[in-house]
Design a protein around this motif. Structure first.
Motif, mmCIF file in Angstrom:
data_model
loop_
_atom_site.group_PDB
_atom_site.id
_atom_site.type_symbol
_atom_site.label_atom_id
_atom_site.label_comp_id
_atom_site.label_asym_id
_atom_site.label_seq_id
_atom_site.Cartn_x
_atom_site.Cartn_y
_atom_site.Cartn_z
ATOM 1 N N GLN A 1 -22.524 13.513 3.506
ATOM 2 C CA GLN A 1 -22.348 14.920 3.862
ATOM 3 C C GLN A 1 -20.877 15.331 3.896
ATOM 4 N N ARG B 1 -31.498 18.594 4.716
ATOM 5 C CA ARG B 1 -30.117 18.642 5.225
ATOM 6 C C ARG B 1 -29.098 18.613 4.082
ATOM 7 N N TYR B 2 -29.577 18.594 2.840
ATOM 8 C CA TYR B 2 -28.695 18.520 1.673
ATOM 9 C C TYR B 2 -28.980 19.711 0.747
ATOM 10 N N PRO C 1 -24.034 21.414 5.278
ATOM 11 C CA PRO C 1 -22.792 20.838 4.767
ATOM 12 C C PRO C 1 -22.171 21.735 3.704
ATOM 13 N N HIS D 1 -32.126 12.780 14.342
ATOM 14 C CA HIS D 1 -31.740 13.594 15.493
ATOM 15 C C HIS D 1 -30.687 12.913 16.363
ATOM 16 N N GLU E 1 -27.126 25.244 11.387
ATOM 17 C CA GLU E 1 -26.051 24.621 12.145
ATOM 18 C C GLU E 1 -25.654 23.253 11.585
ATOM 19 N N HIS E 2 -26.473 22.707 10.699
ATOM 20 C CA HIS E 2 -26.160 21.411 10.083
ATOM 21 C C HIS E 2 -25.793 21.541 8.606
ATOM 22 N N TYR F 1 -29.940 25.696 0.403
ATOM 23 C CA TYR F 1 -29.921 24.814 1.570
ATOM 24 C C TYR F 1 -31.117 25.203 2.431
ATOM 25 N N LYS G 1 -23.592 11.518 12.077
ATOM 26 C CA LYS G 1 -23.149 11.893 10.737
ATOM 27 C C LYS G 1 -24.125 11.328 9.718
#
Length: 424
Positions: free
Chosen positions: A385, A24-25, A139, A377, A136-137, A131, A381
């Protein structure tokens, strides 16, 4: 730490809780200069157990794609990089930088079924970042200070470390060890020499920590005695999930690290030096290129494995250890750390460790990473991010014993990069 928590924190492949979190980063993949030329040679990398190819296409745009052709699984390392894509050397199947199959000479009607995985990427701070998580996630790209300064203000290197990323990163969080393993090296290292901070670090090895959990990770306040009325505070920033900002030393360049899993038994340690407001000098760049400071010499010109490594006992010098030229007998700040971290084994046996009060930050970082991975999930937040939270600095400062360091840091370190630099 029990086995389930240890496995959760150290396993980062696709489909694992920690692997899903780290994806996610934005992650640095290669230096831009490694793929500097359009239609030039592509580069193989492995990130979190995924084997990838990085290349710059004819238009000059970088792509990061799965290493293997979807036809017969041949490595695209051997592909031809030409005409805005990689053409597999085996049967001519061609892919663009988005992983789209654009040509199959023997069966053009099959193209749409032959796409390969590709990841969004950007170039920042002289690095190619990818990424690897759900789009959709995604950052914004990172905004640590060294990502924002002109390229001649920053020097970045990387080295292979033969251990899990967790124990390598925990070495960056654990600033208590500076009083011991580095105590002789810093007297001659050009990135540390001649600073007042060394006096306090050496005089007081009994560092006392206050740890603050923040929206970006942790702030570590390491307290040592300065004089009768003052404390010397080394304030380290851990920015979730893998960055550290090192408390500065006098007039020298600021520093930081990040640790990226290659697989569960190896990681890539990135080391950064920079100035917020001026270019690095030619001498500083030369010293860093020669492996001084937090950088290393390499085994060969085409390898990121350090010259000092487990196969040669890190060139340990027992005479130097006895004569107090090196505390552990290993020279070089990064290799002093890596040699000890690799000595724990590829993945440390966490069930056998007995932690001390100076390990409070490690305990908190583990818990923060574990809880976030388990709740990913359901979390509205994720930490750090919001890239505005990256606008923070480390510090070295002498404060009156009556001064609350957390209150001082809120005014002087967090929320803006316009604050004065605090270093001694």
């Amino acid at each position: 730490m029990n086995q389930e928590m240890s496995q959760t924190l150290t396993q980062t492949g696709p489909g694992t809780p920690m692997g899903e979190l780290l994806r996610r980063y934005w992650v640095p993949v290669v230096a831009s200069k490694e793929v500097a030329e359009p239609d030039g040679p592509q580069v193989r990398v492995q990130i979190m157990s995924e084997k990838l190819i990085v290349f710059r296409d004819t238009s000059g745009t970088v792509g990061v794609v799965n290493e293997f052709c979807s036809h017969r699984g041949v490595s695209l390392f051997f592909a031809r990089n030409e005409e805005n894509g990689l053409r597999c050397a085996y049967h001519g199947v061609k892919f663009d930088r988005n992983g789209k199959c654009v040509d199959i000479p023997s069966a053009p009607q099959m193209c749409e079924k032959m796409n390969i995985k590709a990841y969004p990427c950007v170039e920042k701070a002289g690095l190619v970042w990818a990424y690897m998580g759900p789009k959709e996630h995604m950052p914004e790209p990172p905004e640590l200070e060294w990502c924002l300064v002109p390229e001649d203000h920053v020097f970045i290197s990387r080295r292979l470390q033969q251990s899990n990323f967790l124990q390598a990163m925990e070495g960056g969080i654990d600033t208590a060890h500076v009083s011991y393993v580095h105590r002789y090296e810093v007297d001659r290292d050009p990135m540390h020499v001649g600073t007042e901070a060394l006096k306090y670090i050496k005089a007081d090895g009994n560092v006392i920590f206050t740890i603050e959990q923040t929206d970006f990770g942790l702030t570590l306040y390491g307290r040592r005695n300065a004089d009768e009325d003052h404390y010397y505070w080394r304030i380290t920033q851990w920015i979730f999930p893998w960055y550290t900002l090192i408390p500065p030393f006098g007039h020298h360049a600021l520093g930081g690290h990040l640790w990226v899993p290659v697989d569960d038994h190896n990681c890539m340690a990135w080391s950064i030096n920079f100035y917020p407001d001026k270019p690095l000098s030619q001498q500083e760049v030369k010293d860093m290129s020669e492996g001084k400071g937090i950088h290393v010499k390499y085994e060969s010109a085409t390898s990121f494995r350090p010259e000092q490594n487990i196969d040669n006992d890190y060139l340990i010098d027992r005479t130097a250890q006895k004569n107090k030229d090196s505390y552990s007998g290993v020279f070089g700040i990064s290799m002093q750390d890596a040699s000890l971290q690799e000595s724990m084994g590829a993945i440390q046996n966490h069930a056998e460790e007995k932690l001390l009060p100076t390990d409070k930050a490690i305990v908190m970082a583990r818990r923060m990473m574990y809880d976030t991975a388990k709740q990913i999930h359901n979390a509205p937040k994720l930490p750090a991010q919001d890239v505005r939270s990256h606008h923070v600095r480390a510090a070295g400062v002498i404060l009156p014993k009556t001064q609350d360091p957390i209150a001082w840091a809120k005014e002087n370190l967090a929320g803006s990069l316009d604050h004065p630099l605090h270093t001694i």
